[in-house]
Design an enzyme around this catalytic site. Sequence first.
Site: not given
Length: 681
Positions: A558, A571
């Site tokens: 990501s 995250y």
Amino acid sequence: MTPATHPAVAALLERSHRLGADPRNTNYAGGNTSAKGTDTDPVTGGEVELLWVKGSGGDLGTLTAAGLAALRLDRLRSLVNVYPGVEREDEMVAAFDYCLHGRGGAAPSIDTAMHGLVDAAHVDHLHPDSGIALATAADGEKLTAECFGDRVVWVPWRRPGFQLGLDIAAIKAANPQAIGCILGGHGITAWGDTAEECEARSLEIIRTAEAFIAERGRPEPFGPVIEGYQPLPEDERRARAAALAPVIRGLASTDRPQIGHFTDSDVVLDFVSRAEHPRLAALGTSCPDHFLRTKVRPLVLDVAPTAPLEEAVARLKELHTAYREEYAAYYQRHATEDSPAMRGADPAIVLVPGVGMFSFGKDKQTARVAGEFYVNAINVMRGAEAVSTYAPIDESEKFRIEYWALEEAKLQRMPKPKPLATRVALVTGAASGIGKAIAERLAAEGACVVVADLNAEAAQAVVDELGGADRAVAVVADVTSEEQIKDAFAAAALAFGGVDLVVNNAGLSISKPLLETTVKDWDLQHDVMARGSFLVSREAARVMIEQGLGGDIVYIASKNGVFAGPNNIAYGATKADQAHQVRLLAAELGEHGIRVNGINPDGVVRGSGIFAGGWGAKRAAVYGVPEEKLGEFYAQRTLLKREVLPEHVAAAVFALTGGDLTHTTGLHIPVDAGVAAAFLR
């Protein structure tokens, strides 16, 4: 009228479907059927007599009108007058094109002469196990007479072609009482005045041969069971098969990559447990349709199933070396200066006592069908040995067909393979969102895909969309479980032979400020993505190293592994962990030809299971926008002002694995429409 609406064609297709639906009658894509009739010639307006015959490469069970070749019978029969003799009979195949009627349709097969020259309105040529058993028996001609009397005639072995068509036509003319014939070493042919009569006669020959073998045959034609070669219990058998599959696939892919298929049917397990299996396997198959797919003989492991795995692997490698040497010697014994180059010396069939059979091909269907054909060959050997001695056609005849110029021309006409053909991909979290898009793209580019997901029903739905078991399989995989990850890779090995391309995509997202993030949140986030990616990559590396074919591991990381966004500690940290796993594994696995790369998407809202599960609402609240506008919000903060969709991430996976970036490893590709704060440094 169109071919599809012609009564003779309709009856031919119905007959073909019934015959092709029963594997006792013929094997997949084996045999051919035909019908003769009249139609209106669009040029003269008069009637013209035609032959409709299954074309090259078709399958009786699924035959359509487009799979038929339509030829003018007057022109086809006139070829007899210009036939240059058996030494030049291959030239007649090109001449069939000058007999075609109308446009479209399939290319005429080598067996067209058999159907056109035999004086019967309907002809079936089939490859039933019972018929081939008599055809390959040492005293097949005598047994044919005992089984059928003068109702079925023996035709000595001759390679398929124009001369065989002339032979059968002459035999039918000389034997008006006959309903068909047994073709030595090959199969059967039947004929009739109507489609119904022809089909009934084909079935009569097949069922009569079956009954004859059952009544006359000795009870254990393959001999007694070899002590210690009995089948392993099912769980042990399949576990050992999964452990051996990557090794065997790697060996079978020495010349070119192959897809594998595993079979542990009772037929196979009984054959490899019996005393006569080494002798019979060495004799090879006989019917051309068989050995063109299975090669002339299989590789047979001669180690007991309870031997240590390391011993079996070592022996497989020794036998593979010997197999390649023997195949090269076979080629040298029979090749002429006009022969095509040797196509590859690896086995298409590998038999492992107590475990089963591994078969290989350019795709899953080809590998599966090769295995089905060898099961046919086992049935043929059993029938021949039950009533006589199995005596297949000579090795030199097999070579003439395997390296036939016409067969080579057929191979050259095959379409160019897709970029990911022969590659097996395992994608985690593949039942929805980015994972599903990746699975779809990889399958579209030719890969076999293992759809791994927690949701079994959704994973199977993706498999169904991709085309079923010849294209994909579904496995339930919790990436936090070592056992389930091992099981997923074992399923891939049993389905396709191993794994070449793994995508670490499974994930979840917990969006909370630091002070609200619990230890449970932190552990769950890291267990699924950091630990899960580690477990998947570790098992992938083990399989790929055993295969010896290199491979690709791709992490869907990501931009949050680089960009420090608000309220995202768990995250963002686990994505940074994944990002560094890419670098660490690229450095470690490079010596094995395994490339490890990553992709850094921006938030993918549309179609995402993560966003639909509550992450979207939380991120929208953080940024103060309505949830339904979150994708637009993300797009507007990028340099390109474009929303990132699942298919964009899938495209990046293909870019990394499709063959153009063979020298790239340790790379992260941004797929974020341009987030300046996430630029890699």
